[in-house]
Design a protein around this motif. Structure first.
Motif, PDB file in Angstrom:
ATOM      1  N   UNK A  90       0.823  -1.206   0.000  1.00 59.28           N
ATOM      2  CA  UNK A  90       0.000   0.000   0.000  1.00 59.28           C
ATOM      3  C   UNK A  90       0.863   1.265   0.000  1.00 59.28           C
ATOM      4  N   UNK A 146       2.115   1.760  -3.415  1.00 54.49           N
ATOM      5  CA  UNK A 146       1.080   2.337  -4.298  1.00 54.49           C
ATOM      6  C   UNK A 146       0.926   3.823  -4.036  1.00 54.49           C
ATOM      7  N   UNK A 147       0.912   4.194  -2.749  1.00 62.56           N
ATOM      8  CA  UNK A 147       0.802   5.614  -2.410  1.00 62.56           C
ATOM      9  C   UNK A 147       1.942   6.398  -3.056  1.00 62.56           C
ATOM     10  N   UNK A 203       1.852   6.981  -6.798  1.00 63.03           N
ATOM     11  CA  UNK A 203       0.977   8.083  -7.220  1.00 63.03           C
ATOM     12  C   UNK A 203       1.670   9.433  -7.075  1.00 63.03           C
TER      13      UNK A 203
END
Lengths: 266, 780
Positions: free
Chosen positions: B123, B126-127, B130
């Motif tokens: 996670x 993924x953060x 971005x």
């Protein structure tokens, strides 16, 4: 999925109160749209308020000329409900065609109509049957409830608690399934109310989402039979067109599905 | 046959762990200190990478590194390779553009990686991904094969002018032209073989673990061929020498070809794990699978078939454009050439064939082998042509096929392949009987009276499996030999471990390979285990694809078994004080023939390891290995017949019956064979009716999720009526031909032939969606 705070509401009032306290809350029913969208990071609610465990919101009841489906009732329960099958078999049949078994065990009527996907099944059933959507604030007729693609009359924080359906004289549903998603590529619900009104609704076909089909309603008012629809012309204008169905094909499907729905209604 | 020997319907040993959720897949593995990778992928089909700004991402908690394509270049990590050299008709080698694992300068398909974030959790990765800002300069893109070869089309690679990878030919053009000049009838057909996304149930995944002290890498990955992965990673990508790289492919949830290839993600994971000094895990999600797993098929073909006055085929001309996507994947070049055009003779005597294949780059996901790999495209083309011909010549489609069947074996086709054996009439007869072909006309008439359009479609497929004779494929440009290895290790207590270079990712090897041992020794399969998928355990192997594991892999096991048995026989003869020639192996015992003297197999094993009483000069132990290189391809063949109804109002197809009569040679486990056929038929029918990986004109994928890409579900399929006719393959001692791909090869044509029969129009492309069928019915 982005971080979010999960709340399990035990009553509608508690759910509404929780919603008021958070900045960007979303209600969760069966989660068949919200959760995939969150997993793809396309939605990032600060709080998720689960309505699916509120006991008062689950169940199917028939009383007199009304069938009531509480909002958090899964599709499987409606499809297999004796009350629904007896009062409005076409509606139980509709529920049996939604998605696949996994979707039917989790997805709910309230979640489906609140989302108002332009290819969802239930909106056609509500619109054709002239159902009433009950919320924690008011009652909204299906005619006023559906406002176009993914748009409804619901206000921010308003919770659907149930949908009540007047038991029709006759009703039928016919669906051409989208081969990938199993939504409606085009599906048509036809109903003849006990007062003789003819209502026909199509889903999956129009760029505006679920719509009534006046030309077919007029034809069926003159003659309630599949062949009455033979001469009806449905324009492809304003219909959806994609890799699974051109607008001309969907125009054809509105007719064909309507004929089959009438045949099924008897 | 014993209860667990060859031919027995033994329940799969591996199913207990799979069905109870105890399988161990790559993503189930967690290493101490493991980091997680998130790739940053291009949203554009064609663009220059102007700038990658990872400063904000690097400041985020838990972010270990952001690595880019330029760093790969700086570290001299090699580009991805294509392992089969194809020569164009003008003698020039195929023209390939470079494929870096992450693009430093130019992206050429949506989903191509430009950078990777390594972080403490998935996670967090993924953060951070971005927060990485990539500045692209969009370039014009092209997705369609015809658009890509037009003058003025956007160009993908400077190395390949006109986006052409090769223009390859096979066969005798002069003889073919002469046949057409004399033809009584010529049948012409244009067909598209639709692009498919493979969609194994388990997405691709990799965990790379670099041990700095030993300078050693371990890679856990979803591979159909871990040794080939190790070889390529070592020899071409400069990651690590082979003895410093261990590749483990544990339980793998389906491959269908898509897990043969070396992909950028596992290369980057290995490289990154050394850079960050921690293990790196990447598990693809379904979107990444749609965007980056090598797609299959995607041919556009014009074909013409010449017939003489007695309806015998005299010639075949084929011109195919093959869409390779943006880069040449590992075996992509061989698929529309040596795996496709060499099967264009089908089951028929065709004296002259000429085929031209033009390989084309487009701004789409790379295309490579997918269940059948070239052979479905060939079979679909020939069987559509035969049906078209029957309609044009006004003869029964089954009779036209019979008129042209090859009946004498061996048979040398004009396109390399030498068919060793077969009985095409037998499978056609079996299928026609199973579906009551003779009664079809009456059924069609009755359906018509009920307002239904009923059709029947025949497909007589042949494929080349058991790949492959190493010398032959080497002469055709293959970069590797395609033999297989095996080792039989008998433990002192008599249990047996079979080490194989084949890899099971759904095929049931852990059961079928044991059945060979049970057959030969008469020991229960519970006493045998199959070891595979680990380069530290198995010395080398070529892996599983092309329906080769039984024909090639199991034959290697047989060869090793024979060696082991020969030694065991000597030990037994010595112990029993008998002549070696008098020893027979039965029910787990070595017996002196014609006497009651016997020694149990575990006692022979124990004797081999105690070494107290071995024949003079014999080494202790009981372990033998073998390499087996096949002498020819194998040629599974059969007939599929589909009967269906089309709803004229909606264009929707409903199956009435689907029969398959296959000749796979000897069957080891008929239940597993049936499962393989079921799965293959589902994929073939999926291609015919449902599946299509579509790009818009700008190279944006339209079908990158199951909401749009229609995978077949159980209720889309009929119940299959399977049967077998058998001619034993003379090329290997077990007589095996292979069964893994047949369904996917033969089914599509049967379905489309049936639909076109039902609607009375011959031109219909796959997938025959209801919309497409309805429009075809109502077209002028």
């Amino acid at each position: 999925m982005y971080q979010t705070t999960y709340h399990r509401a035990s009553s509608v009032d508690e759910a509404a109160s929780l919603f008021g306290k958070s900045s960007e809350a979303k209600f969760l029913a069966g989660g068949q749209t919200l959760l995939p969208v969150m997993k793809q990071r396309l939605a990032s609610p600060s709080d998720v308020i689960d309505l699916g465990k509120i006991k008062d919101m689950i169940g199917v009841e028939a009383s007199g000329d009304t069938l009531t489906i509480k909002a958090a009732t899964p599709h499987y329960d409606v499809a297999t409900s004796d009350a629904a099958k007896k009062a409005i078999p076409a509606l139980a049949y509709l529920a049996s065609l939604i998605g696949d078994p996994a979707v039917r065990y989790r997805g709910t009527i309230g979640g489906s109509i609140a989302n108002n996907d332009p290819a969802a099944d239930y909106p056609a059933g509500l619109l054709a049957l002239g159902a009433t959507v009950k919320t924690n604030k008011r009652s909204i007729t299906a005619d006023d409830f559906f406002k176009g693609l993914f748009t409804t009359a619901l206000e921010d924080g308003e919770i659907i608690t149930a949908v009540s359906f007047p038991v029709p004289a006759k009703a039928g549903y016919a669906k051409m399934r989208h081969p990938a998603s199993r939504f409606a590529l085009t599906a048509v619900f036809v109903a003849q109310t006990k007062s003789g009104e003819i209502r026909v609704a199509a889903t999956g076909a129009s760029q505006s989402g679920v719509v009534r089909v006046p030309a077919i309603e007029a034809a069926l008012k003159a003659n309630w039979s599949p062949s009455a629809i033979d001469g009806v012309t449905i324009s492809a204008s304003g219909l959806l067109s994609d890799i699974h169905g051109t607008s001309e094909y969907r125009a054809n499907l509105i007719k064909v599905m309507a004929q089959r729905a009438v045949a099924a209604a008897g | 046959m014993g209860v667990e020997g060859i031919g027995a319907r033994v329940v799969r040993k591996e199913d207990k762990r799979f069905i109870t959720g105890k399988g161990r897949y790559v993503d189930d593995i967690k290493l101490v200190g493991m980091t997680h990778a998130q790739f940053i992928r291009s949203p554009h089909a064609h663009a220059k990478v102007k700038k990658i700004d990872s400063s904000a991402a690097l400041k985020m908690p838990g972010v270990v590194a952001v690595l880019t394509g330029q760093q790969l270049v700086d570290d001299k990590v090699g580009n991805l390779i294509c392992g089969w050299a194809i020569t164009s008709k003008d003698g020039s080698p195929m023209k390939m553009g470079a494929w870096p694992a992450m693009a430093p300068e130019t992206v050429r398909f949506v989903g191509q990686a430009v950078a990777v974030v390594i972080a403490d959790s998935k996670n967090l990765a993924r953060d951070a991904a971005e927060a990485v800002v990539v500045d692209y300069e969009e370039l014009p893109a092209v997705a369609d094969v015809h658009a890509a070869i037009k003058a003025g089309a956007p160009q993908l690679h400077p190395e390949a002018p006109g986006n052409q990878v090769y223009d390859w030919v096979i066969g005798d053009e002069g003889a073919t032209d002469a046949a057409f000049a004399k033809a009584a009838n010529v049948v012409k057909l244009d067909v598209t073989n639709n692009r498919l996304a493979p969609n194994a149930m388990e997405p691709r995944a990799a965990i790379a673990d670099y041990d700095a002290a030993e300078e050693h890498f371990t890679l856990y990955t979803t591979s159909q061929n871990p040794h080939v992965a190790r070889l390529v990673l070592s020899a071409f990508y400069n990651i690590a020498p082979e003895h410093k790289l261990r590749v483990i492919a544990p339980d793998v949830g389906g491959g269908f070809g898509s897990k043969i290839f070396i992909y950028p993600e596992e290369m980057v994971a290995l490289w990154a794990s050394k850079k960050v000094g921690r293990p790196v895990k990447w598990t693809g999600d379904r979107t990444e699978a749609f965007l980056t797993d090598a797609h299959g098929r995607d041919h556009v073909t014009h074909a013409e078939m010449a017939f003489d006055a007695s309806n015998k085929i005299t010639g075949l001309k084929v011109k195919t454009y093959a869409n390779f996507g943006a880069y040449m994947s590992l075996f992509s070049s061989s698929v529309p050439t040596y795996l496709y055009a060499t099967l264009l003779s089908g089951q028929y005597n065709i004296p002259a064939i000429h085929a031209e294949v033009i390989g084309v780059y487009t701004n789409t996901t790379p295309v490579d082998a997918y269940r059948g790999a070239g052979r479905p495209e060939a079979s679909y083309l020939i069987e559509r042509l035969m049906e078209t011909a029957a309609r044009q010549l006004k003869v029964d489609p089954a009779a036209l096929r019979r008129t042209n069947f090859i009946t004498q074996f061996p048979h040398q086709t004009p396109v390399i392949m030498a068919y060793d054996t077969g009985d095409f009439n037998a499978s056609l007869d079996a299928a026609m009987k199973a579906i009551d072909y003779a009664g079809f006309a009456a059924r069609k008439a009755k359906a018509k009276a009920d307002g239904k359009l009923r059709g029947i479609g025949v497909s007589c497929y042949i494929e080349a499996c058991g790949i492959a004779p190493s010398k032959a494929v080497g002469s055709l440009g293959a970069g590797v030999g395609l033999w297989e290895s095996a080792e039989v290790r008998v433990n002192p207590v008599g249990t047996i471990e079979i080490l194989t270079g084949s890899h099971s990712h759904g095929q049931g090897h852990e059961t079928t390979f044991c059945q060979l041992v049970a057959e030969r020794l008469g020991v229960p399969i519970s006493q045998v285990s199959i070891v595979h998928g680990d380069t530290d355990k198995v010395q080398f192997g070529m892996g599983t694809y092309g329906s080769r594991s039984a024909a090639v892999g199991l034959t290697a096991i047989l060869k090793a078994m024979e060696k082991m048995e020969s030694k065991a026989r000597k030990i037994a003869a010595h112990a029993l004080e008998a002549s070696e020639a008098d020893i027979v192996i039965e029910n787990g015992e070595f017996k002196v023939t014609g006497t009651d003297k016997a020694i149990a197999f575990p006692m022979v094993a124990l004797a081999a390891y105690t070494a107290h009483n071995l024949p003079d000069g014999m080494e202790p132990g009981l372990k033998e290995s073998a390499f087996y290189d096949p002498t020819n391809f194998t040629f599974p063949a059969g007939t599929y017949i589909c009967e269906l109804e089309v709803d004229a109002g909606t264009g929707k197809t409903s199956f009435v019956n689907f029969v398959a009569a296959d000749d796979f040679g000897r069957l080891i486990n008929p239940m597993i064979v049936e499962g393989q056929v079921h799965g293959g038929l589902a994929q073939g029918i999926g291609q015919a009716l449902l599946e299509h990986a579509i790009y818009d004109a700008n190279g944006q994928p339209v079908t990158a999720s199951f909401m749009d890409y229609a995978m077949p579900r159980a209720d889309d399929l009929p119940s299959f009526n399977l049967s077998h006719t058998t001619t034993l393959c003379p090329g290997n001692p077990l007589g095996i031909k292979g069964c893994g791909e047949a369904g996917a090869i033969g089914a599509s044509a049967a379905v489309i032939n049936a639909i076109t029969d039902a609607i009375g129009k011959n031109n219909l492309e796959m997938p025959a969606t209801p919309d497409r069928v309805w429009r075809t019915i109502h077209a002028a």
